[in-house]
Design a protein around this motif. Structure first.
Motif, PDB file in Angstrom:
ATOM      1  N   PHE A 137       0.818  -1.203   0.000  1.00 41.60           N
ATOM      2  CA  PHE A 137       0.000   0.000   0.000  1.00 41.60           C
ATOM      3  C   PHE A 137       0.861   1.267   0.000  1.00 41.60           C
ATOM      4  O   PHE A 137       1.968   1.285   0.540  1.00 41.60           O
ATOM      5  CB  PHE A 137      -0.925   0.012   1.223  1.00 41.60           C
ATOM      6  CG  PHE A 137      -1.878  -1.147   1.248  1.00 41.60           C
ATOM      7  CD1 PHE A 137      -3.095  -1.077   0.599  1.00 41.60           C
ATOM      8  CD2 PHE A 137      -1.548  -2.318   1.913  1.00 41.60           C
ATOM      9  CE1 PHE A 137      -3.984  -2.146   0.610  1.00 41.60           C
ATOM     10  CE2 PHE A 137      -2.408  -3.401   1.940  1.00 41.60           C
ATOM     11  CZ  PHE A 137      -3.628  -3.315   1.280  1.00 41.60           C
ATOM     12  N   LEU A 138       0.301   2.306  -0.613  1.00 44.11           N
ATOM     13  CA  LEU A 138       0.881   3.647  -0.605  1.00 44.11           C
ATOM     14  C   LEU A 138      -0.105   4.578   0.096  1.00 44.11           C
ATOM     15  O   LEU A 138      -1.285   4.236   0.272  1.00 44.11           O
ATOM     16  CB  LEU A 138       1.129   4.125  -2.039  1.00 44.11           C
ATOM     17  CG  LEU A 138       2.016   3.227  -2.904  1.00 44.11           C
ATOM     18  CD1 LEU A 138       1.985   3.687  -4.355  1.00 44.11           C
ATOM     19  CD2 LEU A 138       3.452   3.211  -2.374  1.00 44.11           C
ATOM     20  N   TYR A 139       0.369   5.782   0.473  1.00 47.36           N
ATOM     21  CA  TYR A 139      -0.455   6.647   1.309  1.00 47.36           C
ATOM     22  C   TYR A 139      -0.371   8.107   0.869  1.00 47.36           C
ATOM     23  O   TYR A 139       0.553   8.530   0.177  1.00 47.36           O
ATOM     24  CB  TYR A 139      -0.011   6.548   2.781  1.00 47.36           C
ATOM     25  CG  TYR A 139      -0.191   5.173   3.378  1.00 47.36           C
ATOM     26  CD1 TYR A 139      -1.353   4.832   4.051  1.00 47.36           C
ATOM     27  CD2 TYR A 139       0.818   4.213   3.265  1.00 47.36           C
ATOM     28  CE1 TYR A 139      -1.515   3.573   4.594  1.00 47.36           C
ATOM     29  CE2 TYR A 139       0.668   2.952   3.796  1.00 47.36           C
ATOM     30  CZ  TYR A 139      -0.506   2.629   4.463  1.00 47.36           C
ATOM     31  OH  TYR A 139      -0.660   1.380   4.991  1.00 47.36           O
ATOM     32  N   GLU A 140      -1.360   8.853   1.332  1.00 42.90           N
ATOM     33  CA  GLU A 140      -1.318  10.302   1.338  1.00 42.90           C
ATOM     34  C   GLU A 140      -2.109  10.754   2.552  1.00 42.90           C
ATOM     35  O   GLU A 140      -3.121  10.133   2.919  1.00 42.90           O
ATOM     36  CB  GLU A 140      -1.918  10.899   0.063  1.00 42.90           C
ATOM     37  CG  GLU A 140      -1.789  12.419  -0.049  1.00 42.90           C
ATOM     38  CD  GLU A 140      -0.331  12.902   0.044  1.00 42.90           C
ATOM     39  OE1 GLU A 140       0.017  13.512   1.080  1.00 42.90           O
ATOM     40  OE2 GLU A 140       0.429  12.654  -0.900  1.00 42.90           O
ATOM     41  N   PHE A 141      -1.634  11.813   3.212  1.00 39.51           N
ATOM     42  CA  PHE A 141      -2.277  12.341   4.404  1.00 39.51           C
ATOM     43  C   PHE A 141      -2.667  13.795   4.130  1.00 39.51           C
ATOM     44  O   PHE A 141      -1.819  14.615   3.782  1.00 39.51           O
ATOM     45  CB  PHE A 141      -1.339  12.248   5.612  1.00 39.51           C
ATOM     46  CG  PHE A 141      -0.953  10.828   5.938  1.00 39.51           C
ATOM     47  CD1 PHE A 141      -1.691  10.084   6.837  1.00 39.51           C
ATOM     48  CD2 PHE A 141       0.147  10.233   5.327  1.00 39.51           C
ATOM     49  CE1 PHE A 141      -1.338   8.769   7.138  1.00 39.51           C
ATOM     50  CE2 PHE A 141       0.509   8.923   5.618  1.00 39.51           C
ATOM     51  CZ  PHE A 141      -0.235   8.192   6.525  1.00 39.51           C
TER      52      PHE A 141
END
Length: 220
Positions: A137-141
């Motif tokens: 998984f990859l993310y952005e906040f």
């Protein structure tokens, strides 16, 4: 629109798939010139070389433009989020698909129409978790104060346009900010380096789009 979406999807798949150890996109760039060389070597018309070179150049330019555009096209539409329903509760995960640049602390990757989940943590930050591949998984906040615009529209990719939101914001996540961060949720973003980004979220139904829209616009 359907033809454009199919073209974008085809070019994306050509860059993702491999044949004999090389990307399919590379083979497609060389195929017209290679066929022209074979015809010419067998005594064919010299002009086939020019035609093959022109086609190879055209494919190279087309693939470059599509890749630069992120393999998608977003068409904005005038609309407003519904005020009839409440935003979902904190930590309630909303399913969607996402396109754009997402990352970890050591790298970033451009993804197109990957399964994703969005939720809001109690301090007000929005989390986007995108499946790069099964189990990875990859993310952005997203901090509410860094969200600049949420634009509804249609995402052109594949056989049919999809309901979408374009989210423009200042990102404080990724390799550029790795040395400044201490955990995901406990942070003062004022001192973090910020980078302008746009990500695209797509949905199966208008109800799903409205729910995520209200969630992202929520500040308290």
């Amino acid at each position: 629109m359907n033809l454009l979406g199919l073209l974008l999807a085809a070019v994306y798949q050509a860059h993702q798939r491999h044949f004999l150890g090389y990307r399919l996109a590379g083979w497609l760039r060389l195929l017209p010139l290679g066929l022209a060389l074979v015809v010419w070597a067998q005594g064919g018309w010299m002009g086939w070389l020019v035609v093959g070179l022109a086609l190879a150049l055209a494919i190279h330019v087309l693939f470059g433009l599509v890749r630069r555009a992120g393999y998608i096209r977003f068409v904005a539409e005038p609309a407003a989020p519904s005020a009839n329903d409440h935003a979902p509760a904190d930590s309630h995960r909303l399913s969607l698909r996402a396109s754009g640049v997402f990352g970890l602390m050591d790298r970033e990757t451009h993804v197109v129409e990957r399964p994703a989940e969005c939720w809001r943590v109690p301090i007000g930050e929005h989390v986007l978790m995108v499946q790069e591949r099964p189990g990875k998984f990859l993310y952005e906040f997203l901090q509410p104060e860094n969200v600049q615009e949420i634009q509804p529209g249609r995402l052109i990719f594949g056989p049919h346009p999809r309901l979408a939101l374009a989210v423009r914001f200042l990102s404080t996540w990724g390799p550029e900010a790795a040395g400044y961060q201490h955990g995901h949720y406990v942070r003062n973003t004022d001192h973090l380096p910020k980078k302008a980004k746009t990500i695209y979220l797509t949905f199966e139904t208008e109800q799903e789009r409205q729910m995520v829209w209200r969630n992202l616009k929520r500040e308290t």
